[in-house]
Structures are given as structure tokens and as C-alpha cells.
Design an enzyme around this catalytic site. Structure first.
Site, PDB file in Angstrom:
ATOM      1  N   HIS A 286      -3.946  -3.148  12.122  1.00  0.00           N
ATOM      2  CA  HIS A 286      -4.775  -2.357  11.240  1.00  0.00           C
ATOM      3  C   HIS A 286      -5.027  -3.036  10.164  1.00  0.00           C
ATOM      4  O   HIS A 286      -4.432  -3.994   9.657  1.00  0.00           O
ATOM      5  CB  HIS A 286      -4.078  -0.989  10.867  1.00  0.00           C
TER       6      HIS A 286
ATOM      7  N   HIS B 196      -5.942  -2.240   5.901  1.00  0.00           N
ATOM      8  CA  HIS B 196      -5.978  -1.017   4.994  1.00  0.00           C
ATOM      9  C   HIS B 196      -7.388  -1.269   4.078  1.00  0.00           C
ATOM     10  O   HIS B 196      -7.598  -2.199   3.693  1.00  0.00           O
ATOM     11  CB  HIS B 196      -4.781  -1.435   4.045  1.00  0.00           C
TER      12      HIS B 196
HETATM   13  P1  5GP Z   1       1.639  -1.621   7.134  1.00  0.00           P
HETATM   14  O1  5GP Z   1       2.758  -1.992   6.324  1.00  0.00           O
HETATM   15  O2  5GP Z   1       1.908  -2.094   8.513  1.00  0.00           O
HETATM   16  O3  5GP Z   1       0.705  -2.895   6.723  1.00  0.00           O
HETATM   17  O4  5GP Z   1       0.985  -0.406   6.909  1.00  0.00           O
HETATM   18  C1  5GP Z   1       1.331   0.570   7.839  1.00  0.00           C
HETATM   19  C2  5GP Z   1       0.674   1.883   7.119  1.00  0.00           C
HETATM   20  O5  5GP Z   1       0.672   3.019   8.022  1.00  0.00           O
HETATM   21  C3  5GP Z   1       1.277   2.263   6.070  1.00  0.00           C
HETATM   22  O6  5GP Z   1       0.564   2.517   4.883  1.00  0.00           O
HETATM   23  C4  5GP Z   1       2.013   3.705   6.253  1.00  0.00           C
HETATM   24  O7  5GP Z   1       1.823   4.722   5.053  1.00  0.00           O
HETATM   25  C5  5GP Z   1       1.138   4.202   7.298  1.00  0.00           C
HETATM   26  N1  5GP Z   1       1.510   4.946   8.497  1.00  0.00           N
HETATM   27  C6  5GP Z   1       2.778   5.002   9.078  1.00  0.00           C
HETATM   28  N2  5GP Z   1       2.871   5.937   9.805  1.00  0.00           N
HETATM   29  C7  5GP Z   1       1.720   6.607   9.729  1.00  0.00           C
HETATM   30  C8  5GP Z   1       1.379   7.952  10.468  1.00  0.00           C
HETATM   31  O8  5GP Z   1       2.071   8.553  11.394  1.00  0.00           O
HETATM   32  N3  5GP Z   1       0.032   8.701  10.165  1.00  0.00           N
HETATM   33  C9  5GP Z   1      -0.673   7.813   9.085  1.00  0.00           C
HETATM   34  N4  5GP Z   1      -1.688   8.462   8.974  1.00  0.00           N
HETATM   35  N5  5GP Z   1      -0.366   6.816   8.479  1.00  0.00           N
HETATM   36  C10 5GP Z   1       0.834   6.303   8.843  1.00  0.00           C
END
Ligand code: 5GP
Ligand code: ZN
Length: 138
Positions: free
Chosen positions: A101, A103
């Protein structure tokens, strides 16, 4: 291709509800549940790839084109002052959900995140820089 207990596979497929701001056949873009700022969104690839190393190049290219379009759209609508596009790979780099993903983070003057979204600077010698440069040059 999907993983049965991956939360982003379920969100991408619409099995778990989300605040979706965009969808097409390859991507779903949702608002982050724990946003860094107002409008923080995630471009989620519908197929399951753990990280950028696994991601096919054509999907990587499409993700960046979409991120660029949404950055423009979100900046116009939200009237933010700047924009971060961030993509984490691996626990060490801050990845917590192991489904690729991107951001999309609108930035606002005084949003309080200045220190969290930058890093300390290393002081490297010319020799160290040359060494890295030679190893990486293709
Ligand atoms: P990472 O740390 O893997 O780059 O980002 C994961 C992101 O996914 C985090 O910013 C977290 O807040 C978001 N996230 C995790 N679980 C969920 C969810 O169930 N729904 C949504 N909308 N965001 C999520
Ligand atoms: Zn997944």
C-alpha cells in the site's frame, strides 16, 4: 491472488467496510483508520503482494500514476499546504500491514508532524559515499 487472513485483502474486496475515496479494477483507496493528518489515505492494491519487491512493475507504475492524480485532487479539495507519498517495506522500515500500500498524507502548516516525518542525517565521508555509489551504479 489473495491471502485468507490478510486484512487489506478483505478491505480491498469490500468484505470489511472502509471509507473508500476511489476504486477501480486494480486499486481501492481508503481513509487510514489512524490518520497522521486529515485526509490520510491508503492506495491498496487489490491483489495480494506483500511489498514492493513482490509487486509487478506495471502495477507499481499504475500505483504511482494514481498517487499523483489523487495528490492533485486531494490538495484541491482539502486545501492542504503540502503532500507526503510514503511507502514502507519491511518491519525495519515501519511496515505493519504486509500487503502493498501507498500512504497519501496531506500536510498542513502546523500539523505537528514535522519531526515524525523526517530523519536524522548521517555524516558520511567522500570514500564512504564513493563506495556506496560504486556498489549501486548500474
Ligand atoms: P504501514 O505501517 O504498514 O505502512 O501502514 C499501515 C497503515 O494501515 C497504518 O497507517 C494503519 O493505521 C492502517 N490500518 C491498519 N489497519 C487498518 C484498517 O483496518 N483500516 C484502515 N482504514 N486502516 C488500517
Ligand atoms: Zn492481502
Amino acid at each position: 491472488m489473495r491471502e485468507s487472513d490478510c486484512i487489506f485483502c478483505k478491505i480491498a474486496a469490500g468484505e470489511i467496510p472502509s471509507k473508500t475515496i476511489y476504486e477501480d479494477e486494480k486499486f481501492r483507496v481508503i481513509l487510514d483508520i489512524n490518520p497522521a493528518t486529515k485526509g490520510h489515505a491508503l492506495v491498496i492494491v487489490k491483489e495480494h503482494y506483500e511489498n514492493i519487491y513482490e509487486l509487478p512493475e506495471d502495477i507499481a507504475a499504475a500505483a504511482m500514476v494514481l498517487a499523483k492524480r489523487l495528490a492533485k485532487h486531494m490538495t484541491e479539495i482539502l486545501k492542504c499546504d503540502g503532500f507526503n507519498i510514503i511507502q514502507n517495506n519491511g518491519k525495519t522500515a515501519g511496515q505493519t500491514v504486509f500487503h502493498f500500500h501507498v500512504h497519501l498524507i496531506p500536510r498542513y502548516e502546523g500539523d505537528g508532524n514535522q519531526e515524525k516525518m523526517c530523519w536524522d542525517h548521517l555524516e558520511l565521508s567522500q570514500e564512504e559515499l564513493d563506495d556506496i555509489c560504486q556498489k549501486l551504479f548500474q
